[in-house]
Design a protein around this motif. Structure first.
Motif, PDB file in Angstrom:
ATOM      1  N   VAL A 172      32.874 -39.754   1.506  1.00 24.86           N
ATOM      2  CA  VAL A 172      32.447 -39.802   0.104  1.00 24.86           C
ATOM      3  C   VAL A 172      33.060 -38.602  -0.623  1.00 24.86           C
ATOM      4  O   VAL A 172      32.876 -37.452  -0.190  1.00 24.86           O
ATOM      5  CB  VAL A 172      30.909 -39.762  -0.014  1.00 24.86           C
ATOM      6  N   PRO A 173      33.832 -38.843  -1.686  1.00 28.50           N
ATOM      7  CA  PRO A 173      34.490 -37.718  -2.375  1.00 28.50           C
ATOM      8  C   PRO A 173      33.487 -36.731  -2.940  1.00 28.50           C
ATOM      9  O   PRO A 173      32.412 -37.116  -3.427  1.00 28.50           O
ATOM     10  CB  PRO A 173      35.306 -38.409  -3.479  1.00 28.50           C
ATOM     11  N   GLU A 174      33.832 -35.462  -2.855  1.00 28.55           N
ATOM     12  CA  GLU A 174      32.935 -34.392  -3.272  1.00 28.55           C
ATOM     13  C   GLU A 174      32.535 -34.545  -4.736  1.00 28.55           C
ATOM     14  O   GLU A 174      33.372 -34.787  -5.603  1.00 28.55           O
ATOM     15  CB  GLU A 174      33.609 -33.040  -3.050  1.00 28.55           C
ATOM     16  N   GLY A 175      31.235 -34.440  -4.981  1.00 33.20           N
ATOM     17  CA  GLY A 175      30.728 -34.487  -6.342  1.00 33.20           C
ATOM     18  C   GLY A 175      30.285 -35.857  -6.799  1.00 33.20           C
ATOM     19  O   GLY A 175      29.669 -35.997  -7.865  1.00 33.20           O
ATOM     20  N   TYR A 176      30.584 -36.888  -6.009  1.00 33.87           N
ATOM     21  CA  TYR A 176      30.239 -38.257  -6.390  1.00 33.87           C
ATOM     22  C   TYR A 176      29.041 -38.760  -5.591  1.00 33.87           C
ATOM     23  O   TYR A 176      28.829 -38.353  -4.438  1.00 33.87           O
ATOM     24  CB  TYR A 176      31.411 -39.211  -6.154  1.00 33.87           C
ATOM     25  N   ASP A 177      28.275 -39.633  -6.206  1.00 32.21           N
ATOM     26  CA  ASP A 177      27.224 -40.362  -5.508  1.00 32.21           C
ATOM     27  C   ASP A 177      27.818 -41.693  -5.069  1.00 32.21           C
ATOM     28  O   ASP A 177      28.293 -42.483  -5.904  1.00 32.21           O
ATOM     29  CB  ASP A 177      26.032 -40.589  -6.445  1.00 32.21           C
ATOM     30  N   TRP A 178      27.793 -41.973  -3.774  1.00 32.18           N
ATOM     31  CA  TRP A 178      28.407 -43.194  -3.254  1.00 32.18           C
ATOM     32  C   TRP A 178      27.812 -44.446  -3.892  1.00 32.18           C
ATOM     33  O   TRP A 178      28.504 -45.454  -4.071  1.00 32.18           O
ATOM     34  CB  TRP A 178      28.271 -43.268  -1.734  1.00 32.18           C
ATOM     35  N   ARG A 179      26.536 -44.377  -4.278  1.00 32.89           N
ATOM     36  CA  ARG A 179      25.892 -45.539  -4.887  1.00 32.89           C
ATOM     37  C   ARG A 179      26.488 -45.859  -6.252  1.00 32.89           C
ATOM     38  O   ARG A 179      26.583 -47.027  -6.645  1.00 32.89           O
ATOM     39  CB  ARG A 179      24.380 -45.300  -5.000  1.00 32.89           C
ATOM     40  N   ASP A 180      26.903 -44.831  -6.983  1.00 31.65           N
ATOM     41  CA  ASP A 180      27.554 -45.060  -8.275  1.00 31.65           C
ATOM     42  C   ASP A 180      28.882 -45.785  -8.091  1.00 31.65           C
ATOM     43  O   ASP A 180      29.228 -46.688  -8.857  1.00 31.65           O
ATOM     44  CB  ASP A 180      27.795 -43.727  -9.000  1.00 31.65           C
TER      45      ASP A 180
END
Length: 427
Positions: A361-369
């Motif tokens: 999961v890329p840093e700073g992102y919420d995977w659900r988004d």
């Protein structure tokens, strides 16, 4: 002439619709109000079931199920026949041969369990293990933990060797555990879909047999997409599922048992805890014991039609061609992901599962988004992690019918778009 036929057809439809409507109205009038009031029903017909079925189209590029191609959908829609008809037995025999090809085995005790991959996992453990016996579970993702849970529920003593998500066991580590615990069975997942690992199997069967231990392998996410040789690799029990690379609907699960496994199963001191999954009955139902078949349960007739067709496609296109295509498409996808600046979760290229790719999961992102944006804007399923990998990865599946360059390009486009539009945390 054509316009006249269309008009005449439309008129006929209108007449039929009007007649149906009038019949309904008349029937309602003819039924006495007192009779309707006297109904014994306290639960009315659900309003939602009086509406037509609506199912959206989705491009299923997660870890499964995958999209079902038209040919397999058509096979599943064939007219129902009896589960004990000779024609059904012939179809089951075809399925058995197809599984032997897919597994690369000559095992006589080969069949499809009526259920998902979990049912096959339970069938393997319920039949090969008795209460009080020790089993060893290789846990480097969710499936080893599931197998341990099932074993404990049936009264076995489940020992675990554990690796962090994304890592594999060495033969030395496995041998040390075999020597210490002396289990009757060792479980390992070949295609760990929760972490994206393809666990090496070479040498593992011989090692287990050195310690008088059966080797049980889960290939639900890998069968058809990564090389596996049941006989050559001395695997005692191998199972898979219908809904991944095989592209059949969920609900049937290929499984096969070696002669060594058969000897243990059929020399049990106690009956398996499940009648439904009892291999002494299922062996007969699938024509594996040389005796006339007798009724055990009503098999999923339409599901078996679909599975038979999926195995036919595998046979026509060739198992090695399947392996090659999945490896090539996985490599193409991996290169594209790295160009987007994304990192693959499994560091060792040789251990990456070709069918299910895990992306950190890329840093700073919420995977659900990210997954929600892609579903909303592309009608495409990719998923987050599962079990120990929740919050750590995004999972992309290119399997069977879905394993194409066009789909890989679409995934890359969707992910690039999501990274631009999803809000990134400032923390």
């Amino acid at each position: 002439m054509q316009r006249a036929l269309i008009c005449r057809g439309a008129l006929l439809v209108q007449q039929v619709t009007l007649k149906s409507s009038l019949t309904t109205q008349i029937s309602s009038v003819l039924v006495p109000r007192s009779y309707r009031a006297m109904s014994s029903l306290t639960v009315p017909a659900p309003a939602s079931l009086l509406l037509p079925l609506k199912v959206p189209y989705r491009l299923m590029l997660g870890p499964g199920p995958s999209n079902v191609p038209p040919r397999i959908l058509s096979a599943g829609g064939r007219p129902i026949i009896g589960h004990m008809h000779k024609e059904m037995f012939e179809i089951m025999d075809d399925i058995k041969k197809g599984i032997q090809y897919a597994f690369q085995t000559k095992n006589e005790l080969t069949m499809a369990i009526s259920g998902s991959g979990h049912a096959a996992m339970e069938a393997a453990l319920y039949n090969a293990v008795e209460r009080g016996e020790t089993v060893l579970m290789g846990v480097n993702g969710i499936w080893g933990e599931r197998a341990a849970d099932i074993s404990e529920r049936m009264g076995a003593d489940a020992k675990r060797i554990v690796k962090p998500p994304g890592e594999c066991f060495t033969l030395q580590e496995i041998e040390q555990a075999l020597s210490k615990h002396k289990p009757v069975l060792f479980f390992i997942t070949h295609g760990e879909s929760s972490t994206g690992i393809a666990h090496p199997l070479d040498g593992l069967g011989a090692l287990c047999h050195k310690y008088n231990c059966l080797l049980l392998v889960d290939s639900v996410a890998s069968l058809g997409g990564a090389p596996i040789y049941m006989d050559k690799q001395e695997i005692d029990i191998l199972y898979s599922g219908s809904q991944k690379v095989l592209n059949a609907p969920p609900g049937t699960a290929p499984i096969s048992f070696s002669e060594r496994a058969k000897q243990k199963i059929f020399s049990r001191k106690t009956k398996p805890v499940s009648f439904y999954l009892d291999m002494s009955w299922l062996a007969n139902y699938w024509g594996c014991d040389g005796k006339p078949r007798v009724y055990h349960h009503t098999g999923p007739v339409s599901g078996l039609f679909s599975l038979r067709e999926s195995l036919a496609i595998l046979a026509e296109q060739g198992l090695e061609n399947y392996w090659k295509n999945h490896q090539e498409m996985a490599l193409y996808l991996h290169q594209g992901l790295e160009k987007l600046g994304l990192k693959l979760f499994v560091k060792d290229k040789n251990l990456r599962l070709p069918t299910v790719t895990t992306i950190a999961v890329p840093e700073g992102y919420d995977w659900r988004d990210i997954t929600a944006y892609i579903m909303k804007n592309y009608s495409m399923e990719i998923t987050g992690g599962l079990g120990p990998s929740v919050g750590m990865v995004l999972r992309v599946g290119l399997m069977g019918y879905n394993c194409t360059k066009a789909n890989a390009d679409l995934v890359l486009q969707a992910l690039g778009d999501a990274l631009q539009h999803c809000q990134k945390s400032k923390v």
